[in-house]
Design a protein around this motif. Structure first.
Motif, PDB file in Angstrom:
ATOM      1  N   LEU A 225       0.590  -1.141   0.193  1.00  0.00           N
ATOM      2  CA  LEU A 225      -0.377  -0.298   0.066  1.00  0.00           C
ATOM      3  C   LEU A 225       1.004   1.227  -0.129  1.00  0.00           C
ATOM      4  N   ALA A 226       1.765   1.538   0.357  1.00  0.00           N
ATOM      5  CA  ALA A 226       2.654   1.635   0.719  1.00  0.00           C
ATOM      6  C   ALA A 226       3.387   2.812  -0.342  1.00  0.00           C
ATOM      7  N   ALA A 227       3.738   1.240  -1.242  1.00  0.00           N
ATOM      8  CA  ALA A 227       4.357   1.812  -2.421  1.00  0.00           C
ATOM      9  C   ALA A 227       3.848   2.297  -3.706  1.00  0.00           C
ATOM     10  N   ALA A 228       2.443   2.063  -3.044  1.00  0.00           N
ATOM     11  CA  ALA A 228       1.620   2.089  -4.055  1.00  0.00           C
ATOM     12  C   ALA A 228       1.591   3.627  -3.620  1.00  0.00           C
ATOM     13  N   ALA A 229       1.634   4.383  -2.753  1.00  0.00           N
ATOM     14  CA  ALA A 229       1.437   6.141  -3.098  1.00  0.00           C
ATOM     15  C   ALA A 229       2.329   6.415  -3.065  1.00  0.00           C
ATOM     16  N   LEU A 230       3.858   5.921  -2.933  1.00  0.00           N
ATOM     17  CA  LEU A 230       4.235   6.430  -2.993  1.00  0.00           C
ATOM     18  C   LEU A 230       5.274   6.401  -5.211  1.00  0.00           C
ATOM     19  N   LYS A 231       4.309   5.255  -5.666  1.00  0.00           N
ATOM     20  CA  LYS A 231       4.025   5.726  -6.950  1.00  0.00           C
ATOM     21  C   LYS A 231       3.267   6.708  -7.502  1.00  0.00           C
ATOM     22  N   CYS A 232       2.740   7.192  -6.998  1.00  0.00           N
ATOM     23  CA  CYS A 232       1.831   8.383  -7.505  1.00  0.00           C
ATOM     24  C   CYS A 232       2.596   9.410  -6.596  1.00  0.00           C
ATOM     25  N   MET A 233       3.425   9.729  -5.505  1.00  0.00           N
ATOM     26  CA  MET A 233       3.723  10.807  -4.916  1.00  0.00           C
ATOM     27  C   MET A 233       4.977  10.998  -4.902  1.00  0.00           C
ATOM     28  N   GLY A 234       5.814   9.928  -6.153  1.00  0.00           N
ATOM     29  CA  GLY A 234       7.507  10.180  -6.015  1.00  0.00           C
ATOM     30  C   GLY A 234       7.971   9.397  -4.371  1.00  0.00           C
ATOM     31  N   THR A 271       3.422  -2.930  -9.841  1.00  0.00           N
ATOM     32  CA  THR A 271       4.072  -2.635 -11.393  1.00  0.00           C
ATOM     33  C   THR A 271       3.353  -1.740 -12.584  1.00  0.00           C
ATOM     34  N   GLY A 272       2.379  -1.670 -12.404  1.00  0.00           N
ATOM     35  CA  GLY A 272       1.729  -0.839 -12.859  1.00  0.00           C
ATOM     36  C   GLY A 272       1.311   0.622 -13.114  1.00  0.00           C
ATOM     37  N   ASP A 273       0.705   1.320 -13.468  1.00  0.00           N
ATOM     38  CA  ASP A 273      -0.004   2.596 -12.970  1.00  0.00           C
ATOM     39  C   ASP A 273      -1.353   2.479 -12.183  1.00  0.00           C
ATOM     40  N   VAL A 274      -1.445   3.177 -11.156  1.00  0.00           N
ATOM     41  CA  VAL A 274      -2.318   2.997  -9.985  1.00  0.00           C
ATOM     42  C   VAL A 274      -2.752   4.528  -9.601  1.00  0.00           C
ATOM     43  N   ILE A 275      -4.238   4.080  -8.988  1.00  0.00           N
ATOM     44  CA  ILE A 275      -4.707   4.951  -8.669  1.00  0.00           C
ATOM     45  C   ILE A 275      -4.997   5.048  -6.828  1.00  0.00           C
ATOM     46  N   PHE A 276      -4.671   5.835  -5.967  1.00  0.00           N
ATOM     47  CA  PHE A 276      -4.735   6.048  -4.432  1.00  0.00           C
ATOM     48  C   PHE A 276      -5.510   6.764  -3.931  1.00  0.00           C
ATOM     49  N   ALA A 277      -5.996   6.513  -2.975  1.00  0.00           N
ATOM     50  CA  ALA A 277      -6.899   7.587  -2.047  1.00  0.00           C
ATOM     51  C   ALA A 277      -6.988   6.957  -0.944  1.00  0.00           C
ATOM     52  N   ALA A 278      -6.301   8.030  -0.202  1.00  0.00           N
ATOM     53  CA  ALA A 278      -6.640   8.009   1.950  1.00  0.00           C
ATOM     54  C   ALA A 278      -7.457   9.072   2.375  1.00  0.00           C
ATOM     55  N   THR A 279      -8.203   9.004   3.759  1.00  0.00           N
ATOM     56  CA  THR A 279      -8.988   9.592   3.915  1.00  0.00           C
ATOM     57  C   THR A 279      -8.524   9.431   5.832  1.00  0.00           C
ATOM     58  N   GLY A 280      -8.264  11.110   5.900  1.00  0.00           N
ATOM     59  CA  GLY A 280      -7.939  11.184   7.163  1.00  0.00           C
ATOM     60  C   GLY A 280      -9.055  10.596   8.399  1.00  0.00           C
ATOM     61  N   VAL A 281      -8.749  10.013   9.763  1.00  0.00           N
ATOM     62  CA  VAL A 281      -9.612  10.003  10.219  1.00  0.00           C
ATOM     63  C   VAL A 281      -9.311  10.506  11.682  1.00  0.00           C
ATOM     64  N   THR A 282      -8.521  10.261  12.296  1.00  0.00           N
ATOM     65  CA  THR A 282      -7.946  11.681  12.857  1.00  0.00           C
ATOM     66  C   THR A 282      -6.945  12.638  12.536  1.00  0.00           C
ATOM     67  N   ASP A 283      -6.566  13.139  13.034  1.00  0.00           N
ATOM     68  CA  ASP A 283      -5.855  14.713  12.688  1.00  0.00           C
ATOM     69  C   ASP A 283      -4.529  14.283  12.410  1.00  0.00           C
ATOM     70  N   GLY A 284      -3.724  14.067  11.220  1.00  0.00           N
ATOM     71  CA  GLY A 284      -1.760  14.100  11.131  1.00  0.00           C
ATOM     72  C   GLY A 284      -1.169  14.733  10.466  1.00  0.00           C
ATOM     73  N   SER A 285       0.275  14.729  10.219  1.00  0.00           N
ATOM     74  CA  SER A 285       0.927  15.439   9.055  1.00  0.00           C
ATOM     75  C   SER A 285       0.064  15.434   8.064  1.00  0.00           C
ATOM     76  N   ILE A 286      -0.353  14.246   7.704  1.00  0.00           N
ATOM     77  CA  ILE A 286      -0.775  14.508   6.209  1.00  0.00           C
ATOM     78  C   ILE A 286      -2.127  15.150   4.982  1.00  0.00           C
ATOM     79  N   LEU A 287      -3.320  14.823   6.567  1.00  0.00           N
ATOM     80  CA  LEU A 287      -4.378  15.012   6.128  1.00  0.00           C
ATOM     81  C   LEU A 287      -5.690  15.184   7.537  1.00  0.00           C
ATOM     82  N   ALA A 288      -5.942  16.111   7.730  1.00  0.00           N
ATOM     83  CA  ALA A 288      -7.033  16.344   8.104  1.00  0.00           C
ATOM     84  C   ALA A 288      -7.819  15.403   8.965  1.00  0.00           C
TER      85      ALA A 288
END
Length: 321
Positions: A225-234, A271-288
């Motif tokens: 899952l983390a690799a999928a996120a970095l594939k999108c974010m760099g 290995t392929g192009d992916v789409i990734f979504a994450a939603t904040g549940v509790t406040d964090g450094s990335i998402l509210a």
């Protein structure tokens, strides 16, 4: 139209955002209530319901566990309407059940989707992980380096002192020696109690999070899952499965893994192009986290596509009545 072309449809990514939002909103009423299982179950139910509304022929490749351990969103479960592209789905309906139950930072709902066969079917074992953000030459840090050497190499590449490097590490007894070695370099360490998908994602946005590198062992499914996120974010990520016993080795072989010592790069895991979504549940450094007001809940979601490198942040204000 080909399946690959179907998959690149931008509307599918918005559907994925709805899936992560639904899981986060469902778990919101259990933030700080001390019941990890109830929070996780609420997120699982909502995520599954929303997934089954999407026009996909989806298979869960990273999920809640094997079929005999998880009644829903188990590995191998087919989701979606069945009309549409064949896709692999990796998900964690509530990454940070303990964080949610205790109302601690960085609980997220996380889901990634790619064409069928695009994600490593990681067994439920540990993975030794190493990640840094974008903008560095390939292999500037490796899993074969000592923790101190990694810090020194990254500081050299950034043109800064090791004291200016911050490493994110999961706070576990197994990491005590590594933490001591990292501290000997003068680097700062941000310890997290749970949620290493968020921990790895922190590396991709050091200007927002203050995190330069992630290292340590955690769940292999979360590594994908983390690799999928970095594939999108760099950013770069490396992972190597670790095994405590023959039962865990057998799990890896059952998942089709033949080289148990292989070091996987980010692009080996996804290995392929992916789409990734994450939603904040509790406040964090990335998402509210989820915000409450009378009659409304508001959720913040990050939605990313690796094909375009696009990162979209969305605020969703939802009536509770």
């Amino acid at each position: 139209m080909s399946k690959a072309a179907d998959f690149s449809d931008r509307m599918l990514s918005l559907g994925l955002a709805r899936v992560s939002e639904a899981a986060a909103l469902a778990s919101a009423r259990l933030i700080g209530r001390g019941d990890e299982k109830a929070a996780d179950q609420a997120a699982v139910n909502a995520m599954r319901d929303q997934l089954n509304k999407l026009d996909i022929a989806g298979v869960v490749v990273i999920g809640e566990g094997e079929r005999d351990e998880a009644p829903m969103l188990y590995i191998g479960e087919e989701v979606g309407t069945g009309d549409g592209p064949g896709v692999d789905i990796a998900l964690d309906p509530l990454e940070g059940t303990t964080l949610t139950a205790k109302d601690m930072p960085n609980a997220l709902t996380v889901i990634a989707m790619g064409p069928r066969g695009s994600m490593l079917h990681a067994p439920d074992v540990y993975m030794d992980k190493l990640a840094i953000g974008p903008g560095f030459r390939t292999g500037i840090v490796t899993l074969d380096m000592s923790p101190a050497d990694r810090v020194n190499a990254l500081a050299s590449a950034k043109g800064c002192s090791t004291q200016d490097i911050t490493v994110c590490v999961l706070e576990r007894p197994r990491h005590e020696e590594m933490i001591a070695e990292l501290r000997s370099t003068g680097a700062a360490i941000r310890l997290i109690t749970d949620g290493d998908v968020a921990g790895v994602m922190h590396c991709a946005e050091p200007h927002l999070t203050g995190i330069d590198m992630y290292m340590g062992s955690g769940g292999a499914p979360e590594g994908v899952l983390a690799a999928a996120a970095l594939k999108c974010m760099g950013g770069q990520m490396f992972g190597r499965l670790t095994f405590r016993n023959d039962d865990e080795r057998a799990r890896a072989k059952k998942a089709g893994i033949t080289n148990l010592d292989r070091v996987y790069t980010r692009d080996d895991m996804v290995t392929g192009d992916v789409i990734f979504a994450a939603t904040g549940v509790t406040d964090g450094s990335i998402l509210a986290g989820i915000k409450r007001e009378v009659g409304y809940l508001t959720a913040e979601t990050i939605l990313m596509r690796s094909k375009t490198g696009s990162v979209r942040r969305m605020s969703y204000r939802n009536p509770t009545g």
